[in-house]
Structures are given as C-alpha cells and as structure tokens.
Design a protein around this motif. Sequence first.
Motif, short mmCIF file in Angstrom:
data_model
loop_
_atom_site.label_atom_id
_atom_site.label_comp_id
_atom_site.label_asym_id
_atom_site.label_seq_id
_atom_site.Cartn_x
_atom_site.Cartn_y
_atom_site.Cartn_z
N VAL A 49 0.84 -1.20 0.00
CA VAL A 49 0.00 0.00 0.00
C VAL A 49 0.88 1.25 0.00
O VAL A 49 0.63 2.20 -0.75
N HIS A 70 0.37 1.27 -3.74
CA HIS A 70 -0.92 1.91 -4.05
C HIS A 70 -0.78 3.42 -3.96
O HIS A 70 -1.11 4.14 -4.90
N HIS A 105 -2.72 4.43 -8.01
CA HIS A 105 -3.51 4.96 -6.90
C HIS A 105 -5.00 5.02 -7.24
O HIS A 105 -5.67 3.99 -7.26
N VAL A 115 -8.87 -2.00 -6.33
CA VAL A 115 -8.88 -1.92 -4.87
C VAL A 115 -10.29 -2.08 -4.31
O VAL A 115 -10.51 -2.83 -3.35
N GLU A 242 -7.37 -0.94 2.11
CA GLU A 242 -6.71 -1.00 0.81
C GLU A 242 -5.70 -2.14 0.72
O GLU A 242 -5.27 -2.51 -0.38
N TRP A 245 -6.06 -5.33 -1.61
CA TRP A 245 -5.70 -5.25 -3.03
C TRP A 245 -4.40 -5.96 -3.32
O TRP A 245 -4.16 -6.43 -4.44
#
Length: 277
Positions: A49, A70, A105, A115, A242, A245
Amino acid sequence: MSDPAGVRLGDLIAAADELWPPVLAEPWDNPGLAVGDPQARVRRVLVTVDAVPAVLDEAGALGCEAIVSHHPTLFAPLRTLRADAWPGALLTQAARAGVALFSAHTNADAAPGGVNDALADALGMSARREPIEPGALSGSGIGRIGELTGPLPLRTFAARVAEQLPDTAGGVLVQGHPEATITTVAICSGSGADFLEHPAVQAADCYVTADLKHHQALDVGSARAAGLRRPALVGMSHWAGESLWGRSAVAALTAALPVQTVASRVPTDPWTFRVDG
C-alpha cells in the motif's frame, strides 16, 4: 513461471497501466513511475500500500528490483531532492539500491478488479455491483455499491468487516443500531467521506469507508434519528481497507508477466498501538 532474465521495468509499467489505466486517475493524483529506469531488468516485484523505509528494506531482503505501491511516493512537486529530508530520503535510498518505485492509486481504486472490488469481494458483496461515481471507462469508477449475498444484522456484518481486514490499532468502528438489517452496502476504500451525501450512499443500508471525522459520523446518526434516510457507518483503517488489493494485484501481475510478484508483509498503518483507559 518467472523468467530468470526478468522483464524490462517498462514492460512492468505497461502491464500495470493495462490493469489500472492511468486515464482513471483523479486530476490531483500522481500515479506512475517515481524512481527507476524503464530499461532496467526486473525479476521480482513487491506489492504494498505504501512505499516506506521498512518496505524498501523488505524489498532488498527479498531481492525485489521494483515496488508497486498503491499510494504514490510523490504527491507534490519537489523543489529539492535531499537525502536528509522527506521524501527525498526514500527516493535517494531507492535509487541507490536500484529499486524502482511505481504506484497505481486512484486509477487502481477505479479500475474493475482493483482496490474497491478486492474489498467488495472480501465483504461478501455479490458480483452485481456498480461504482458510486462512474469513471471514464465501462465498469470503472470510485467506490462500489451492491447487495450482500444475504441480509445480515449490522452487528454481524461489522464483525465480518473486522474479520476480513488485518488488525490495526484503531480497529473497526460502527455507527448504527446493532440489529439493523444490512442488505445494500456502499464501500469506498481509503478516504470516502466526500461521498456521504451522494444519493447512492444515502440509499444504502451501510457505508464502509475510512477517515470519517467526528462531526460527519455525528451528522449521519442525527439525521437518521430525525427520521431521514441515512446508512449505518462502518469505519475502518485506511491502510487495512486497501491492503486487500495486494493479493489481487499480485495475482494479476503474475498472470501478465513472467516475474515473481509477492505481497508485502509489512503493515503500513500509521498508528502503532492504542491505549484503552
């Protein structure tokens, strides 16, 4: 199967852009390559992340030449690149170690299979779901709204959220009656407070997101007490929501490229512990 010779970093970027198209990124966002030579060879990739020093150390220990995060390392333009300031310290450390830094992102938030879909899958939402706010490509957009595979009391659904997410100091917070029936759920990974007044969110039985403020949650509960339609709220850690993901991103990149891709085991939630009085 991974290729001992690896692939060019540029090939990794192309595969990531196919999975999470940059056109889906919000105008204020800055995803993409922050550090690295597109011609460099990449044999192993670490997905996380946040690209923080501990994750960079993890990449070195695992022999990863690239980190796919991310959150972007760079949000604002740099005026200097100093090793004794942030984020220059991380950027220079990565460059010296030969580790590329790439991010996906809000484009990964919005992309189908990204995500938000990873979170929706984990929480038991049916495959029939739609973005809260549609994006530029078919099926894309920020957030998701849909039905659970079966109705649950809020207490039980919140317990499911807590079970599916990694533990954090802040845990999972709930605003609503514990026995309220939850059928339709809206979710937004990361900071989703801006969607509290969205008609689709207000029509849901429950809204799951992160970074809600005191007065925002208070207003939702007060409006519901006044007889207005408002969802129950489930507040989660930004990082935890998140982090799911990582698994899907690893699977997608592994299927797209002959490189070994692994998910980071370093938790990057910024809160390290809590004290209960």
